[in-house]
Design an enzyme around this catalytic site. Structure first.
Site, PDB file in Angstrom:
ATOM      1  CB  SER A  43      27.570  26.770  29.582  1.00 34.46           C
ATOM      2  OG  SER A  43      27.210  25.643  28.794  1.00 34.46           O
ATOM      3  CE  LYS A  44      33.899  26.125  33.482  1.00 38.58           C
ATOM      4  NZ  LYS A  44      35.005  26.665  34.285  1.00 38.58           N
ATOM      5  NE  ARG A  45      31.433  21.113  32.986  1.00 32.88           N
ATOM      6  CZ  ARG A  45      32.755  21.271  33.035  1.00 32.88           C
ATOM      7  NH1 ARG A  45      33.463  21.248  31.919  1.00 32.88           N
ATOM      8  NH2 ARG A  45      33.367  21.450  34.181  1.00 32.88           N
ATOM      9  CE  LYS A  46      24.366  21.944  27.696  1.00 32.31           C
ATOM     10  NZ  LYS A  46      22.987  22.350  27.926  1.00 32.31           N
TER      11      LYS A  46
END
Length: 481
Positions: free
Chosen positions: A251-254
């Site tokens: 995911s783009k958060r991680k």
RNA sequence: GGUCCCAUCGUCUAGCCAGGUCUAGGACAGGUGCCUCUCACGCACCAGACAGGGGUUCGAAUCCCCUUGGGACUACCA
């Protein structure tokens, strides 16, 4: 039979690294078999799809060298390749399903559906549509359809099981009672993924579906659709999902997931490709570095491993460094300039300095910072220098630096060895450790305690300018009273 | 909750399908050393894994079962 593969991204955000991953496999397999690789845009979510994202996806894949044989950009025998433009096809096929009783119209409101879901959750019952509208008289439903908003659902036979072969895992059996009466046509007339992908894959002649494993649970719906249409399903090969460090779906958060980011960072397309291929596949037991042609030559989908690989940038960095060093100097210069990593540099000038930097670059974007001292005087980092010379007398170091500055100017143009010998002699005569003198010069000239070799750096900066920087630092070490 | 998928060093993996050649191999990262004007490159060495338990078998990392752990799905998103 010609191998036909496809990738079907949704233009709902930046081009995703997962799209590149799946595209790589599909593209390579088609290429290896002399088949066709199709890029189809799944833009049936009208609220989230954006045309600019479609353009970015095409461009990002082109950057990687993955060029579809058929796509919205180049067209092809099964155009259009944008699902939003294929509405009539889906409507027609839905009609067939309605006529044969394999689908039905549903008039339930989203409010009722939401309430139903809450009830089911509370009762810990299986989630899914309860089939209310399935009981409607077809003629009656047809009448209401003319004026009422509604969807078309798949009429799932809840008895028994659906089985299919996954190329990587073997047979997978799923109980039909867990399969929902999936919406096929939304109330806005657009198909859902399930409907569109089955119709399109069949019509476009796709022979093998390689996609992320998150789709496994919905394969039964697809199999039922193929069956309802009287079609033979293609081969299914579900590749593992790229993971975050905590093993969850990438995911783009991680993690950086945008392909644009990789390009901006100065990752070479061939490095990203090589790295991505490594996530689940390798050509031979021990070989890890290979070019894309080798990959195409040897790639075998059934040998993709099933464990979800944790996406680890440190390995990508290593691959990138290796690929950079494998580049011919001229090519490296070209990449730096065309990628915008060497503002103000010409390829010719770059060629002269690259020997000093090519083995120090991990990403192309490292160049600007590492080579800054060649274009301007970099503020000397005393924190790099002082700890290294703490055992020396600052006055002695300053005097030695001043003398070295003269020496460097006087011997400008001379080969490295004699100058180095002279500098060593100078250090000795002042009772300085060679390393202390060199470190002083290094920090003065390059600004840092870590840099390319000193003498070549001085030559590139110019003897006069180098001497000026050295004298300036010397003056700073012992401020004049 | 339900369904499905997965399970070898910290990470990527080889080996598993066709059990013995596995005191489990490689790579990245880490540590140490060499090279050396620093860093980097390169080289050498070190450390580090078959999730657990049953079974089948003369023999299991490899086959079967259970447990555990992780993940995905469970939308008129894909």
């Amino acid at each position: 039979m010609t191998v036909v593969t496809r990738v079907a991204p949704s233009p709902t955000g930046d081009p995703h690294v997962g799209t590149a991953y799946v595209s790589l496999f599909n593209w390579a397999w088609a290429k290896r078999n002399g088949g066709r690789f199709i890029l189809r845009i799944e833009d049936t979510d009208r609220a989230r799809s954006r045309p600019e994202h479609e353009v970015q996806i095409l461009e990002a894949l082109a950057w990687l060298g993955i060029v579809p044989d058929e796509s919205p950009a180049v067209g092809g025998p099964y155009a259009p390749y944008r699902q939003s433009e294929r509405g009539a096809l889906y409507a027609e096929h839905a009609q067939r399903l309605l006529a044969s009783g394999r689908a039905y119209r549903c008039f339930c409101t989203s409010e009722r559906l939401a309430a139903l879901r809450e009830e089911q959750k509370a009762a810990k019952a299986d989630l899914g549509y309860d089939g209310l509208c399935r009981a409607l008289d077809p003629a009656e439903a047809e009448r209401r359809a003319a004026s009422e908003e509604h969807v078309v659902r798949l009429a799932v036979d809840k008895a028994g099981t659906t089985r299919f072969i996954d190329l990587l895992r073997g047979e997978i059996v799923i109980e039909n009672r867990t399969v929902d009466d999936q919406v096929l046509l939304k109330s806005d007339g657009m198909p859902t993924y399930h409907m569109a992908n089955v119709v399109d894959d069949h019509l476009m002649g796709v022979t093998i579906i390689m996609r992320a494993e998150e789709w496994i649970p919905s394969v039964p719906k697809h199999v039922m659709l193929y069956d309802a249409f009287g079609w033979t399903p293609p081969t299914f090969a579900h590749v593992p999902l790229l993971r975050n460090a905590d093993k969850s779906k990438i995911s783009k958060r991680k993690n950086p997931t945008s392909l644009l980011w990789y390009r901006e960072q100065g990752y070479l397309p061939e490095a990203l490709l090589n790295f991505l291929a490594l996530q689940g596949w390798r050509p031979d037991g021990d070989v890890e570095l290979f070019d894309v042609d080798t990959f195409v030559e040897r790639f075998e989908p059934s040998r993709i491993s099933t464990g979800g690989p944790v996406f680890d940038l440190t390995k990508l960095d290593w691959v990138n460094g290796e690929k950079i060093r494998a580049l011919a100097p001229g090519e490296l210069a070209r990449r730096l300039v065309s990628g915008g990593f060497a503002a103000g540099w010409t390829e010719e000038r770059l060629l002269a300095v690259l020997p000093l930097f090519r083995e120090r670059l991990v990403r192309l974007s490292d160049f600007a910072d590492q080579a800054r001292y060649l274009r301007e005087a970099v503020e000397p980092c005393l924190d790099d220098l002082l700890p290294k010379i703490k055992k020396e007398d600052p006055g002695v170091v300053a005097a030695a630096l001043a003398e070295a500055a003269d020496l460097l100017e006087a011997r400008a143009g001379q080969a490295d060895e004699p100058r180095e010998e002279a500098l060593r002699a100078l250090a000795a005569s002042r009772g300085l450790k060679v390393g202390s003198l060199f470190m002083g010069l290094r920090v003065a000239v390059t600004g840092r305690g870590a840099s390319p070799p000193l003498l070549p750096s001085i030559d590139l900066v110019g003897a006069a300018e180098s001497a000026r920087r050295v004298r300036e630092l010397a003056a700073r070490l012992v401020p004049a009273c």
